[in-house]
Design an enzyme around this catalytic site. Structure first.
Site, PDB file in Angstrom:
ATOM      1  N   HIS A  19       0.870  -1.185   0.000  1.00 21.75           N
ATOM      2  CA  HIS A  19       0.000   0.000   0.000  1.00 21.75           C
ATOM      3  C   HIS A  19       0.903   1.230   0.000  1.00 21.75           C
ATOM      4  CE1 HIS A  19      -3.485   2.394   0.458  1.00 21.75           C
ATOM      5  NE2 HIS A  19      -3.758   2.228   1.738  1.00 21.75           N
ATOM      6  N   HIS A  73      -1.653  -0.276 -12.062  1.00 23.79           N
ATOM      7  CA  HIS A  73      -2.640   0.190 -11.088  1.00 23.79           C
ATOM      8  C   HIS A  73      -3.852  -0.730 -11.083  1.00 23.79           C
ATOM      9  CE1 HIS A  73      -5.275   2.911  -8.810  1.00 23.79           C
ATOM     10  NE2 HIS A  73      -4.135   3.396  -8.357  1.00 23.79           N
ATOM     11  N   ASP A  77       3.373   6.755  -7.775  1.00 27.55           N
ATOM     12  CA  ASP A  77       4.609   6.626  -7.010  1.00 27.55           C
ATOM     13  C   ASP A  77       5.869   6.798  -7.838  1.00 27.55           C
ATOM     14  OD1 ASP A  77       3.340   6.207  -4.570  1.00 27.55           O
ATOM     15  OD2 ASP A  77       3.031   4.092  -5.001  1.00 27.55           O
TER      16      ASP A  77
HETATM   17  N1  HAX Z   1       5.536  -4.993 -12.584  1.00 33.54           N
HETATM   18  C1  HAX Z   1       5.465  -6.358 -12.605  1.00 33.54           C
HETATM   19  N2  HAX Z   1       4.308  -7.042 -12.676  1.00 33.54           N
HETATM   20  C2  HAX Z   1       3.179  -6.327 -12.757  1.00 33.54           C
HETATM   21  C3  HAX Z   1       3.172  -4.929 -12.767  1.00 33.54           C
HETATM   22  C4  HAX Z   1       4.404  -4.253 -12.654  1.00 33.54           C
HETATM   23  N3  HAX Z   1       4.508  -2.931 -12.627  1.00 33.54           N
HETATM   24  N4  HAX Z   1       1.898  -4.491 -12.846  1.00 33.54           N
HETATM   25  C5  HAX Z   1       1.121  -5.578 -12.875  1.00 33.54           C
HETATM   26  N5  HAX Z   1       1.894  -6.692 -12.821  1.00 33.54           N
HETATM   27  C6  HAX Z   1       1.445  -8.082 -12.764  1.00 33.54           C
HETATM   28  C7  HAX Z   1       0.681  -8.321 -11.470  1.00 33.54           C
HETATM   29  O1  HAX Z   1       1.568  -8.632 -10.407  1.00 33.54           O
HETATM   30  C8  HAX Z   1      -0.214  -9.487 -11.835  1.00 33.54           C
HETATM   31  O2  HAX Z   1       0.564 -10.661 -11.813  1.00 33.54           O
HETATM   32  P1  HAX Z   1      -0.085 -12.058 -11.328  1.00 33.54           P
HETATM   33  O3  HAX Z   1      -1.218 -12.315 -12.270  1.00 33.54           O
HETATM   34  O4  HAX Z   1       1.045 -13.007 -11.441  1.00 33.54           O
HETATM   35  O5  HAX Z   1      -0.544 -11.841  -9.905  1.00 33.54           O
HETATM   36  C9  HAX Z   1      -0.552  -9.196 -13.295  1.00 33.54           C
HETATM   37  O6  HAX Z   1       0.500  -8.308 -13.777  1.00 33.54           O
HETATM   38  C10 HAX Z   1      -1.872  -8.483 -13.505  1.00 33.54           C
HETATM   39  O7  HAX Z   1      -1.901  -7.343 -12.662  1.00 33.54           O
HETATM   40  P2  HAX Z   1      -2.960  -6.172 -12.864  1.00 33.54           P
HETATM   41  O8  HAX Z   1      -4.329  -6.791 -12.844  1.00 33.54           O
HETATM   42  O9  HAX Z   1      -2.587  -5.395 -14.058  1.00 33.54           O
HETATM   43  O10 HAX Z   1      -2.724  -5.260 -11.613  1.00 33.54           O
HETATM   44  P3  HAX Z   1      -3.015  -5.567 -10.080  1.00 33.54           P
HETATM   45  O11 HAX Z   1      -4.273  -4.839  -9.729  1.00 33.54           O
HETATM   46  O12 HAX Z   1      -2.941  -7.025  -9.755  1.00 33.54           O
HETATM   47  O13 HAX Z   1      -1.765  -4.866  -9.378  1.00 33.54           O
HETATM   48  C11 HAX Z   1      -0.235  -3.156  -8.752  1.00 33.54           C
HETATM   49  C12 HAX Z   1      -1.642  -3.451  -9.315  1.00 33.54           C
HETATM   50  C13 HAX Z   1      -0.100  -1.652  -8.560  1.00 33.54           C
HETATM   51  C14 HAX Z   1      -0.059  -3.863  -7.399  1.00 33.54           C
HETATM   52  C15 HAX Z   1       0.817  -3.677  -9.761  1.00 33.54           C
HETATM   53  O14 HAX Z   1       0.653  -2.982 -10.971  1.00 33.54           O
HETATM   54  C16 HAX Z   1       2.238  -3.542  -9.254  1.00 33.54           C
HETATM   55  O15 HAX Z   1       2.728  -4.426  -8.551  1.00 33.54           O
HETATM   56  N6  HAX Z   1       2.954  -2.445  -9.648  1.00 33.54           N
HETATM   57  C17 HAX Z   1       4.309  -2.236  -9.202  1.00 33.54           C
HETATM   58  C18 HAX Z   1       4.356  -1.770  -7.762  1.00 33.54           C
HETATM   59  C19 HAX Z   1       3.866  -0.338  -7.638  1.00 33.54           C
HETATM   60  O16 HAX Z   1       4.242   0.554  -8.375  1.00 33.54           O
HETATM   61  N7  HAX Z   1       2.992  -0.113  -6.640  1.00 33.54           N
HETATM   62  C20 HAX Z   1       2.423   1.225  -6.395  1.00 33.54           C
HETATM   63  C21 HAX Z   1       0.999   1.314  -6.879  1.00 33.54           C
HETATM   64  C22 HAX Z   1       0.429   2.699  -6.723  1.00 33.54           C
HETATM   65  C23 HAX Z   1      -0.660   2.724  -5.710  1.00 33.54           C
HETATM   66  O17 HAX Z   1      -1.776   2.264  -5.953  1.00 33.54           O
HETATM   67  N8  HAX Z   1      -0.356   3.192  -4.500  1.00 33.54           N
HETATM   68  O18 HAX Z   1      -1.247   3.221  -3.459  1.00 33.54           O
END
Ligand code: HAX
Length: 406
Positions: A245, A286, A341
Site C-alpha cells: 500500500h 494500477h 509513485d
Molecule cells: N511490474 C510487474 N508485474 C506487474 C506490474 C508491474 N509494474 N503491474 C502488474 N503486474 C502483474 C501483477 O503482479 C499481476 O501478476 P499475477 O497475475 O502473477 O498476480 C498481473 O500483472 C496483472 O496485474 P494487474 O491486474 O494489471 O494489476 P493488479 O491490480 O494485480 O496490481 C499493482 C496493481 C499496482 C499492485 C501492480 O501494478 C504492481 O505491482 N505495480 C508495481 C508496484 C507499484 O508501483 N505499486 C504502487 C501502486 C500505486 C498505488 O496504488 N499506490 O497506493
C-alpha cells in the site's frame, strides 16, 4: 456456482459503472467474490472522491489535475465542505486551523523513547495515538480538523527526533501555512521555495483516493465501532505502512536508485531483468486506472520545471518511456503506465528529503485530510445522519465441521 445474494440500493450517484440494470442492480455475489480482499465488491458510498480508469481521482467532482496547484488548506476545505472556498472562506479556514494548531502536549519525550530503527510510519501512528490520548474532543469534525492542524508540527518533530536534532527546535508558529510550519520545524538547509512547492503538490495529490483503499477503509471500519478519530487514524496509518500500500513510494525510489542509469537501452535491460526475476517494476501499473495516473503526469510536469537535470529525474523520465512498452508485452498487465509513485520520490529526494524511509509519512500526512473527512461523513452524514453501523461483513465457515470436546 453459489449465488449468495443480490445487492440493491438506491444510492447510486457515485457508483456509476457498476450499475447494470435499471440503476439498482450492482453485482451478483458468488463464490468468486470470496477470499479476494473484497476487490470490487460494493460496500458503501463516498462523498469526498471517486476514481475513474481514465482520469484517475476526482475530489468532490474536480479532476485532480485541476487541483494540483492549489494550496493544501483549500483542498482540505474542499474535502470537508464539498465545495472550494471563496477567498474569504479560505482565509477564515486558515485562521481556524491556526487556532487548532496548538499542540496539547510535548511530543519530545514520547519520540525520545521510541526505537530509532523503528519505521517512521510506526512513529507516525504512535504520534497520532498520543495526540488522541492528550486531547480527544470526541467530536468527529473537531478531532478531524484538530488533527489536520497538528500534523505539520507532528511531522517536523518526528524528523527532528529521529535524526537526533533535538536542540534548538524553533517554536511552532500557527500563523504560518501547513507547509511552512513543517519546514520551519524541520530547518533543512535547502532551497525552501522548491521544498515548499514539491510538498504542496505532493500533499494535494495524496489527500484522498476514493472510499475503498485499504487505509481509508480500515480507518472507517475502526471508527464504526466508535473508537476515537485518533485511534481510527492511527489504524489507518498502520494500514498505509504496508509495502503493498503506501510504502510502495519508498520502494519506488529505492528501485530508481537501483536502476542507476538513464540510458534507454540499459534501463530496458534492467526492466526486463526485474521481470525475469519475478520482481515488480515499481511505479507502473494500477488496480483501477487504465492510463497514466494524472498524479504522475502532474509530478512529471513539476519535475521538468524544477529539476530536469536531476539524475533520479532523468532515470524516471527514461523509465516512463521504456517501461510501459516492455510491460505491455505481457497481456496480463492491465495498465502498463506510470502510477503516482513513480515521480514523488525523485522530487522529494531532489529538494533535500533524501531518505526514502520517510516518504510514506508524507502520504500519511496528506491522507489524514481525506480519511478524516470520510470518517466524518460515515459517522455523521450517511443514513440521514444516523451514520453507518458498526462494520460486520459475513464470513462463511470453511474447513470446519461441528465438533464436541470428548
Ligand atoms: N511490474 C510487474 N508485474 C506487474 C506490474 C508491474 N509494474 N503491474 C502488474 N503486474 C502483474 C501483477 O503482479 C499481476 O501478476 P499475477 O497475475 O502473477 O498476480 C498481473 O500483472 C496483472 O496485474 P494487474 O491486474 O494489471 O494489476 P493488479 O491490480 O494485480 O496490481 C499493482 C496493481 C499496482 C499492485 C501492480 O501494478 C504492481 O505491482 N505495480 C508495481 C508496484 C507499484 O508501483 N505499486 C504502487 C501502486 C500505486 C498505488 O496504488 N499506490 O497506493
Amino acid at each position: 456456482m453459489l449465488v449468495l445474494s443480490f445487492i440493491r440500493t438506491t444510492e447510486l450517484a457515485y457508483i456509476g459503472e457498476t450499475v447494470t440494470d435499471e440503476g439498482n442492480h450492482l453485482l451478483d455475489l458468488t463464490e468468486s467474490h470470496l477470499d479476494i480482499g473484497m476487490r470490487g465488491v460494493p460496500v458503501g458510498t463516498c462523498r469526498t472522491s471517486f476514481v475513474t480508469p481514465g482520469e484517475g481521482v476526482h475530489y468532490c467532482g474536480y479532476p485532480i489535475t485541476e487541483l494540483a496547484g492549489m494550496v493544501p488548506e483549500d483542498v482540505v476545505y474542499l474535502l470537508h465542505n464539498k465545495e472550494l472556498p471563496t477567498p474569504e472562506q479560505s482565509e477564515a479556514f486558515r485562521a481556524d486551523l491556526a487556532r487548532r494548531a496548538v499542540m496539547p502536549g510535548d511530543l519530545g519525550p514520547i519520540f525520545s523513547a521510541l526505537p530509532k530503527d523503528g519505521h517512521p510510519m510506526d512513529w507516525l501512528a504512535v504520534g497520532i495515538q498520543t495526540l488522541g490520548m492528550w486531547d480527544s474532543a470526541n467530536d468527529w469534525k473537531e478531532d478531524a480538523l484538530n488533527l489536520v492542524a497538528r500534523m505539520p508540527r507532528l511531522m517536523g518533530m518526528l524528523f527532528r527526533y529521529r535524526e537526533g536534532r533535538t536542540e534548538g527546535i524553533p517554536n511552532d508558529d500557527p500563523s504560518l501555512s501547513m507547509i511552512e510550519r513543517f519546514t520551519n520545524t524541520l530547518q533543512l538547509d535547502v532551497d525552501q521555495e522548491k521544498l515548499a512547492r514539491v510538498l504542496s503538490v505532493y500533499l494535494v495529490l495524496h489527500m484522498d483516493h476514493g472510499g475503498g483503499n485499504l487505509s481509508t477503509f480500515v480507518g472507517k471500519a475502526v471508527a464504526s465501532g466508535h473508537a476515537t478519530l485518533y485511534s481510527a487514524m492511527a489504524s489507518s496509518m498502520n494500514a498505509l505502512s504496508g509495502p503493498l500500500h503506501g510504502r510502495a513510494n519508498q520502494s519506488c525510489l529505492e528501485f530508481v536508485l537501483r536502476v542507476g542509469t538513464s540510458d534507454p537501452e540499459e534501463v530496458e535491460q534492467f526492466v526486463r531483468g526485474e521481470l525475469a526475476a519475478g520482481r515488480p517494476v515499481f511505479g507502473f501499473g494500477h488496480a483501477v486506472l487504465r492510463s497514466e495516473d494524472p498524479r504522475a503526469t502532474a509530478q512529471f510536469a513539476l519535475g521538468e520545471e524544477i529539476c530536469p537535470d536531476d539524475e533520479n529525474f532523468r532515470i524516471i523520465r527514461t523509465l516512463r518511456e521504456v517501461a510501459p512498452r516492455v510491460l505491455a508485452e505481457n497481456p496480463k498487465i492491465s495498465n502498463p503506465n506510470a502510477n503516482v509513485d513513480i515521480a514523488s520520490g525523485a522530487l522529494l529526494h531532489h529538494v533535500g528529503l533524501k531518505n526514502p524511509s520517510y516518504y510514506t509519512t508524507f502520504f500519511g500526512w496528506a491522507r489524514v485530510a481525506g480519511i478524516g473527512a470520510q470518517i466524518f461523513d460515515e459517522r455523521v452524514v450517511m443514513r440521514n445522519g444516523k451514520g453507518v453501523p458498526i462494520y460486520r461483513p459475513k464470513y462463511f465457515a470453511r474447513d470446519q465441521e461441528l465438533r464436541h470436546v470428548e
